[in-house]
Design a protein around this motif. Structure first.
Motif, mmCIF file in Angstrom:
data_model
loop_
_atom_site.group_PDB
_atom_site.id
_atom_site.type_symbol
_atom_site.label_atom_id
_atom_site.label_comp_id
_atom_site.label_asym_id
_atom_site.label_seq_id
_atom_site.Cartn_x
_atom_site.Cartn_y
_atom_site.Cartn_z
ATOM 1 N N GLY A 180 0.790 -1.228 0.000
ATOM 2 C CA GLY A 180 0.000 0.000 0.000
ATOM 3 C C GLY A 180 0.819 1.272 0.000
ATOM 4 O O GLY A 180 2.056 1.261 -0.019
ATOM 5 N N SER A 181 0.091 2.382 0.006
ATOM 6 C CA SER A 181 0.718 3.712 0.006
ATOM 7 C C SER A 181 -0.188 4.689 0.748
ATOM 8 O O SER A 181 -1.353 4.407 0.988
ATOM 9 C CB SER A 181 0.945 4.192 -1.427
ATOM 10 O OG SER A 181 -0.298 4.363 -2.080
ATOM 11 N N ALA A 182 0.379 5.819 1.092
ATOM 12 C CA ALA A 182 -0.386 6.872 1.762
ATOM 13 C C ALA A 182 -0.015 8.207 1.150
ATOM 14 O O ALA A 182 1.091 8.393 0.630
ATOM 15 C CB ALA A 182 -0.096 6.882 3.257
ATOM 16 N N GLY A 238 -4.842 0.621 -0.173
ATOM 17 C CA GLY A 238 -4.414 -0.770 -0.090
ATOM 18 C C GLY A 238 -3.409 -1.064 1.005
ATOM 19 O O GLY A 238 -2.560 -1.943 0.848
ATOM 20 N N VAL A 239 -3.474 -0.357 2.133
ATOM 21 C CA VAL A 239 -2.512 -0.580 3.216
ATOM 22 C C VAL A 239 -2.881 -1.852 3.970
ATOM 23 O O VAL A 239 -4.001 -2.001 4.455
ATOM 24 C CB VAL A 239 -2.457 0.638 4.171
ATOM 25 C CG1 VAL A 239 -1.558 0.337 5.363
ATOM 26 C CG2 VAL A 239 -1.982 1.873 3.430
ATOM 27 N N ALA A 247 -6.717 -0.600 5.474
ATOM 28 C CA ALA A 247 -6.984 0.826 5.263
ATOM 29 C C ALA A 247 -7.008 1.117 3.772
ATOM 30 O O ALA A 247 -6.035 0.862 3.065
ATOM 31 C CB ALA A 247 -5.928 1.686 5.953
ATOM 32 N N ASP A 248 -8.156 1.627 3.303
ATOM 33 C CA ASP A 248 -8.304 1.962 1.894
ATOM 34 C C ASP A 248 -9.374 3.046 1.772
ATOM 35 O O ASP A 248 -10.564 2.759 1.776
ATOM 36 C CB ASP A 248 -8.707 0.722 1.089
ATOM 37 C CG ASP A 248 -8.532 0.944 -0.397
ATOM 38 O OD1 ASP A 248 -7.525 1.562 -0.790
ATOM 39 O OD2 ASP A 248 -9.407 0.495 -1.172
ATOM 40 N N ASN A 276 -12.035 0.200 6.325
ATOM 41 C CA ASN A 276 -11.296 -1.038 6.527
ATOM 42 C C ASN A 276 -12.001 -2.133 5.735
ATOM 43 O O ASN A 276 -12.992 -2.703 6.201
ATOM 44 C CB ASN A 276 -11.244 -1.392 8.017
ATOM 45 C CG ASN A 276 -10.436 -2.639 8.293
ATOM 46 O OD1 ASN A 276 -10.153 -3.433 7.405
ATOM 47 N ND2 ASN A 276 -10.059 -2.819 9.551
ATOM 48 N N PRO A 277 -11.504 -2.450 4.518
ATOM 49 C CA PRO A 277 -12.181 -3.451 3.687
ATOM 50 C C PRO A 277 -12.197 -4.854 4.298
ATOM 51 O O PRO A 277 -13.033 -5.666 3.950
ATOM 52 C CB PRO A 277 -11.367 -3.456 2.391
ATOM 53 C CG PRO A 277 -10.579 -2.192 2.404
ATOM 54 C CD PRO A 277 -10.372 -1.845 3.838
#
Length: 186
Positions: A51-53, A90-91, A99-100, A140-141
């Protein structure tokens, strides 16, 4: 759970006003981005991270220049208050994303730096800024209908070029004292 990020990109643009010899209020727009480096929990590293932020923030800042305006080198410090749009994509770890999404939060920052005057209108600057704020609630998927609370914290080092419109006003010269010759008064 703590998520660490690899060094990323930080871009900022500002518009400000030189209030007096020391104070510089400004409004800044900044974009920060980085890829996830690791995810850990109290028991240790959870595993390979994905993932990324990113952060897009608008801040109202006030900077104080410590040295006299005629000094070539001018250290400064300041703080700011504004809004930060925190986005995480996509974290998580393979097999689970926690976290998305994105969330707009109240933000604040503190910083310090030094500028080097090249001319009356141009200066190079280097500064450190710490940006944080309220917790962001991100989707939160992995948990249907639940969210993940993210506390965004960023340490950034900026290099910049400052261009000032107009020249620094010099002190006004003292008005000449004018005395009239004493004459015969009737």
């Amino acid at each position: 759970v703590t998520t660490s990020f690899s060094p990323g990109v930080a871009i900022s643009g500002t518009v400000g006003y030189k209030w007096d010899a020391h104070w510089r209020p400004e409004v800044s727009l900044s974009y920060l981005s980085g890829d996830v480096k690791s995810i850990s929990a109290p028991g240790g590293n959870i595993g390979a991270a994905t993932g990324s932020a990113s952060s897009l923030n608008v801040m109202a800042n006030a900077w104080y220049d410590f040295m006299d305006p005629s000094s070539q080198w001018r250290p400064y410090a300041g703080l700011g208050l504004g809004f930060n749009n925190v986005s995480e994509k996509g974290v998580g770890v393979p097999g689970g994303t926690f976290a998305d999404g994105s969330s707009m939060v109240l933000a604040y920052q503190v910083g310090a730096g030094v500028s080097y005057k090249l001319s009356e209108q141009i200066a190079l600057s280097a500064d450190y800024r710490y940006l944080t704020g309220s917790s962001a609630d991100i989707d939160n998927p992995s948990a249907a209908g639940a969210g993940t609370s993210i506390k965004f914290k960023d340490h950034a080092i900026y290099g910049g070029l400052r261009y000032s419109l107009g020249k620094t006003k010099s002190a006004l010269p003292e008005a000449p004292v004018c005395t009239l010759p004493a004459g015969n008064r009737t």
